[in-house]
Write an enzyme that holds these catalytic residues in place. Structure first.
Site, PDB file in Angstrom:
ATOM      1  N   ARG A   1      75.377  88.114 -14.877  1.00  0.00           N
ATOM      2  CA  ARG A   1      74.627  89.223 -15.441  1.00  0.00           C
ATOM      3  C   ARG A   1      74.940  90.538 -14.751  1.00  0.00           C
ATOM      4  NH1 ARG A   1      74.194  86.957 -19.994  1.00  0.00           N
ATOM      5  NH2 ARG A   1      72.669  85.291 -20.206  1.00  0.00           N
TER       6      ARG A   1
ATOM      7  N   PRO B   1      81.933  83.200 -22.912  1.00  0.00           N
ATOM      8  CA  PRO B   1      81.951  83.001 -24.359  1.00  0.00           C
ATOM      9  C   PRO B   1      80.676  83.530 -25.021  1.00  0.00           C
ATOM     10  CG  PRO B   1      82.648  81.026 -23.194  1.00  0.00           C
ATOM     11  CD  PRO B   1      82.096  81.951 -22.163  1.00  0.00           C
ATOM     12  N   GLU B   2      80.850  84.240 -26.117  1.00  0.00           N
ATOM     13  CA  GLU B   2      79.714  84.742 -26.875  1.00  0.00           C
ATOM     14  C   GLU B   2      79.812  84.210 -28.298  1.00  0.00           C
ATOM     15  OE1 GLU B   2      78.511  88.725 -26.050  1.00  0.00           O
ATOM     16  OE2 GLU B   2      79.525  88.770 -24.127  1.00  0.00           O
TER      17      GLU B   2
ATOM     18  N   ASN C   1      76.579  88.880 -22.504  1.00  0.00           N
ATOM     19  CA  ASN C   1      76.538  90.041 -21.618  1.00  0.00           C
ATOM     20  C   ASN C   1      77.449  91.178 -22.074  1.00  0.00           C
ATOM     21  OD1 ASN C   1      75.091  90.901 -19.333  1.00  0.00           O
ATOM     22  ND2 ASN C   1      76.902  90.730 -18.059  1.00  0.00           N
TER      23      ASN C   1
ATOM     24  N   LYS D   1      75.538  80.367 -29.973  1.00  0.00           N
ATOM     25  CA  LYS D   1      76.525  79.948 -28.985  1.00  0.00           C
ATOM     26  C   LYS D   1      76.686  78.431 -28.935  1.00  0.00           C
ATOM     27  CE  LYS D   1      75.544  83.919 -25.978  1.00  0.00           C
ATOM     28  NZ  LYS D   1      75.260  84.339 -24.588  1.00  0.00           N
TER      29      LYS D   1
END
Length: 251
Positions: free
Chosen positions: A241, A2-3, A160, A51
């Site tokens: 990542r 989730p961003e 990311n 976020k």
């Protein structure tokens, strides 16, 4: 993962279902807050900050962060409740379930802003300030660009996916120093544009082509051909990542 756009969209859905309604059930499944019961109190507002997500109920504020795997499920009952639920809220026929939330805490509403006071300008918030975001980004010129974009103290909301996509559209490797970016203001404005255009979507798109499999430039496309030049997309890292880049388009 989730961003910022996903959290903004989640807040909008929760707001639609809960705002103005009185809670008929409040089941907090985190030991520290297990005795908290907001039943009988009205949900005043739901908002996001980067976020982070806040559900304000009476004098309390339910603060959550989705982290890697979290989500909120909301709708008319029955919405499934299982062992992954961290909180269950009901308002009549509406049920909202916080699942696998990375952070869940009940805060004093008057002080809930302290939890996000460290964040930079929110890409989707009313406080968005591109000049400040650009200044924050340029403050450490030797820092790797990818690392700086992911730092929520610089600007809030990039994860990311957007980090990789922004590095691609700017023509820089994620490992390039921030000083390589000739126009930080343009880059942060592009970041804002990406999240803004995707705020109502669950499946984000950065290419302008919403057809399945064509939505992103590089993220998740390791080993595939670059959409611009045809070079094979490289990738490195594991877990959360993972970095993707085109060795021809990005320098």
């Amino acid at each position: 993962m989730p961003e910022g756009d996903t959290v903004w969209h989640t807040a909008a859905v929760l707001r639609e279902h809960l705002a103005g309604r009185t809670l008929t059930r409040c089941d907090v499944r985190v030991p520290r807050y297990a005795t908290v019961d907001l039943t009988g109190q009205a949900v005043d507002e739901v908002l996001s900050r980067g976020k982070h997500l806040f559900i304000r109920v009476g004098r309390a504020s339910i603060h959550s962060h989705l982290k890697m795997d979290g989500s909120w499920r909301v709708g008319d009952r029955p919405v499934r409740v299982d062992h992954r639920a961290r909180i269950v809220l009901e308002a009549g026929s509406v049920r909202a379930v916080g699942v696998d939330l990375g952070v869940l805490e009940i805060l004093d509403r008057d002080r809930d802003g302290d939890a996000v006071a460290h964040l930079g300008p929110d890409l989707l918030g009313p406080d968005w300030d591109p000049a400040l975001a650009a200044a924050n980004l340029a403050a450490q010129p030797d820092r790797p660009l990818g690392q700086a974009l992911l730092d929520q103290r610089v600007l809030a909301g990039i994860g990311n996916v957007y980090c990789n996509e922004l590095c691609f559209v700017s023509g820089h490797l994620p490992t390039a120093p921030v000083s390589a970016v000739a126009d930080p203001h343009r880059l942060v404005s592009r970041a804002r544009e990406m999240l803004w255009q995707n705020r109502f979507r669950w499946n984000r798109c950065t290419t302008g082509d919403t057809r399945r499999g064509r939505q992103l430039w590089v993220y998740g496309r390791g080993g595939q051909s670059c959409r611009r030049c045809g070079t094979r997309i490289c990738y490195a890292g594991t877990g959360e990542r993972v970095t993707y880049w085109c060795p021809s388009c990005q320098r």
